[in-house]
Design a protein around this motif. Structure first.
Motif, PDB file in Angstrom:
ATOM      1  N   LEU A 149      31.389 -21.087  -9.931  1.00 31.01           N
ATOM      2  CA  LEU A 149      31.413 -20.966 -11.384  1.00 31.01           C
ATOM      3  C   LEU A 149      32.869 -20.897 -11.842  1.00 31.01           C
ATOM      4  N   SER A 150      33.161 -21.540 -12.937  1.00 33.78           N
ATOM      5  CA  SER A 150      34.462 -21.378 -13.587  1.00 33.78           C
ATOM      6  C   SER A 150      34.258 -21.404 -15.086  1.00 33.78           C
ATOM      7  N   ALA A 151      35.243 -20.894 -15.808  1.00 36.59           N
ATOM      8  CA  ALA A 151      35.139 -20.833 -17.260  1.00 36.59           C
ATOM      9  C   ALA A 151      36.516 -20.981 -17.879  1.00 36.59           C
ATOM     10  N   VAL A 152      36.541 -21.570 -19.062  1.00 34.37           N
ATOM     11  CA  VAL A 152      37.737 -21.621 -19.899  1.00 34.37           C
ATOM     12  C   VAL A 152      37.381 -20.998 -21.237  1.00 34.37           C
ATOM     13  N   LEU A 153      38.178 -20.032 -21.668  1.00 34.14           N
ATOM     14  CA  LEU A 153      38.022 -19.456 -22.994  1.00 34.14           C
ATOM     15  C   LEU A 153      39.266 -19.760 -23.814  1.00 34.14           C
ATOM     16  N   PHE A 166      33.664 -22.161 -22.115  1.00 31.74           N
ATOM     17  CA  PHE A 166      33.196 -23.467 -21.636  1.00 31.74           C
ATOM     18  C   PHE A 166      33.164 -23.395 -20.116  1.00 31.74           C
ATOM     19  N   TYR A 167      32.030 -23.792 -19.501  1.00 32.01           N
ATOM     20  CA  TYR A 167      31.813 -23.532 -18.082  1.00 32.01           C
ATOM     21  C   TYR A 167      31.876 -24.796 -17.231  1.00 32.01           C
ATOM     22  N   ALA A 168      32.307 -24.584 -15.995  1.00 32.94           N
ATOM     23  CA  ALA A 168      32.255 -25.616 -14.956  1.00 32.94           C
ATOM     24  C   ALA A 168      31.962 -24.901 -13.643  1.00 32.94           C
ATOM     25  N   SER A 169      32.279 -25.535 -12.517  1.00 32.45           N
ATOM     26  CA  SER A 169      31.880 -24.969 -11.225  1.00 32.45           C
ATOM     27  C   SER A 169      33.038 -24.597 -10.310  1.00 32.45           C
ATOM     28  N   ASP A 170      34.270 -24.932 -10.667  1.00 34.27           N
ATOM     29  CA  ASP A 170      35.395 -24.656  -9.773  1.00 34.27           C
ATOM     30  C   ASP A 170      36.676 -24.545 -10.577  1.00 34.27           C
ATOM     31  N   GLY A 171      37.714 -24.023  -9.922  1.00 35.69           N
ATOM     32  CA  GLY A 171      38.966 -23.780 -10.610  1.00 35.69           C
ATOM     33  C   GLY A 171      39.655 -25.027 -11.105  1.00 35.69           C
ATOM     34  N   ALA A 172      39.694 -26.069 -10.280  1.00 37.09           N
ATOM     35  CA  ALA A 172      40.358 -27.306 -10.699  1.00 37.09           C
ATOM     36  C   ALA A 172      39.700 -27.876 -11.951  1.00 37.09           C
ATOM     37  N   SER A 173      38.377 -27.783 -12.020  1.00 40.99           N
ATOM     38  CA  SER A 173      37.674 -28.266 -13.210  1.00 40.99           C
ATOM     39  C   SER A 173      38.044 -27.440 -14.440  1.00 40.99           C
TER      40      SER A 173
END
Length: 439
Positions: A295-299, A108-115
């Protein structure tokens, strides 16, 4: 255009991050015109060695041709499309590669680490909520724990699990409260106590808390191996193994915040590998695109994903960002991963790390303590009573053409992996002079 002209315009129009703007009346901004390799160049041509990788994001140097070319090629076909209802090859390929590297899936993607932190916290909370709807009366797992001195970002959810007062205290009334577990940062060990023994002592305290409160705990979020914003607090990987065991035993999610320490920074692709663990969630950002695009991502695990997979829309993860999975950013990330694959980066970093450690021995002639490293992160603490040390050291280093950004009395290096031996020599010797002039 002159430096003076640029900085005047910036002061009149830009609110800079993590900054008391009034201080720039005394310490002027540095207008940067271009970057090349490990160097940044200002508008008048003076150059600065980027020893902190521009806030820990730049892995393979500024103006890297392979990452630039990947972005240019993608720009010719698709710059962006919303990821709700659509998909595209770069986001699919990146998700597949990240899954293979982490052992987790469904990025799941976002744009920064905090997100990314926000996403992981919300997913964990929502997972347990969905589980309760299937099993009425199941314990209400809604709370989070983190480490003392932890830092996970500055949005409200992330601040709720952060333990750095200067970022958190002002916003305390807005935050969901969490509990902090004793940090295994080995600088806090007793005299004669090994890093591993101290880590296990801290893990015992974690287990004691989780045993008592697991019925209400959704997740434990942790920065594996290095608590960067805590002054590069480093700890033994045995803590990761024990934390994984405790979380598994008591059904508490383990969230690995690898935003700063992932992508080779700690010596392995991901820090969790050194504890031989797989978390329930992993948060990635910073170096994921080599420092080129946000870019940021959570797996997470298939088990978590399946808890949201349902006919009922409300059971879905209804979280979004306009630029989720941006094709340009995904292409930069794919180019970054390709460099890891083709250039034997981790082995080269091990050799480079040994060179930096050897060079740093000259710093022991200064009043310092706790010289330490973890992969391509290096740090030491300056023995000083000056509350102005970090600002003064930063200024002294900049005058010599070196970008350092001390955290309190901690001076650290987190350079691009492409730094040369000559640049290492300059970095260490300029640091010696900067510290010596401020203590």
């Amino acid at each position: 255009m002159s430096n003076q002209n640029i900085l005047n315009r910036s002061m009149q129009s830009v609110w800079h991050p993590c900054t008391q703007m009034k201080q720039h009346e005394q310490f002027p901004l540095i207008p940067i015109k271009k970057g090349d390799g490990a160097w940044l160049y200002d508008a008048e041509g003076k150059r600065y060695l980027d020893a902190v990788s521009s806030w820990w994001v730049n892995l393979f140097g500024h103006n890297n041709p392979r990452i630039k070319d990947a972005i240019k090629q993608q720009l010719d076909t698709l710059e962006h499309v919303m990821l709700a209802g659509f998909t595209h090859e770069p986001v699919i390929e990146l998700s597949e590669k990240l899954s293979k590297l982490t052992g987790l899936g469904h990025a799941f993607y976002a744009s920064d680490g905090a997100s990314a932190t926000e996403i992981a916290l919300k997913m964990s909370f929502h997972y347990w909520r969905n589980l309760r709807s299937e099993t009425p009366g199941k314990t209400n797992k809604t709370k989070f724990i983190s480490l003392q001195n932890s830092y996970h970002g500055e949005t409200l959810g992330a601040l709720g699990v952060t333990d750095v007062a200067i970022f958190k205290d002002t916003y305390a009334p807005l935050l969901t409260q969490s509990a902090q577990m004793p940090t295994p940062d080995f600088r806090l060990a007793e005299a004669g106590e090994s890093a591993e023994a101290f880590a296990m002592r801290c893990a015992d305290a974690l287990e004691l808390y989780v045993t008592k409160h697991h019925h209400e705990l959704a997740a434990f979020i942790i920065e594996p191996l290095v608590q960067c914003a805590a002054g590069m607090g480093m700890y033994h990987p045995a803590y990761l193994r024990r934390a994984r065991e405790i979380c598994t035993q008591y059904e508490v999610h383990l969230i690995a915040d690898e935003i700063a320490v992932g992508f080779g920074r700690t010596g392995t692709m991901f820090a969790c590998e050194q504890g031989d663990i797989c978390p329930d969630f992993i948060c990635l950002s910073k170096g994921i695109t080599g420092g080129y695009l946000p870019l940021s991502a959570v797996l997470t695990t298939d088990k978590v994903y399946q808890a949201f997979y349902d006919e009922n829309t409300v059971r879905g993860f209804l979280h979004s960002h306009s630029y989720t999975g941006n094709p340009l950013a995904c292409s930069a990330a794919l180019a970054t991963l390709a460099i890891f694959e083709s250039d034997d980066v981790l082995q080269n970093n091990r050799e480079k790390s040994a060179v930096i450690q050897a060079e740093m021995q000259v710093l022991t002639n200064l009043p310092i303590e706790h010289m330490r490293h973890q992969g391509m992160i290096f740090a030491f603490d300056v023995v000083t009573q000056s509350a102005q040390f970090s600002k003064q050291c930063y200024q002294a280093a900049m005058q010599q053409g070196l970008l350092l950004r001390p955290i309190g009395n901690t001076v650290y290096f987190m350079p691009p992996y492409t730094i040369s031996e000559a640049e290492i020599d300059f970095m260490v010797n300029a640091t010696f002079d900067a510290v010596k002039s401020t203590v």
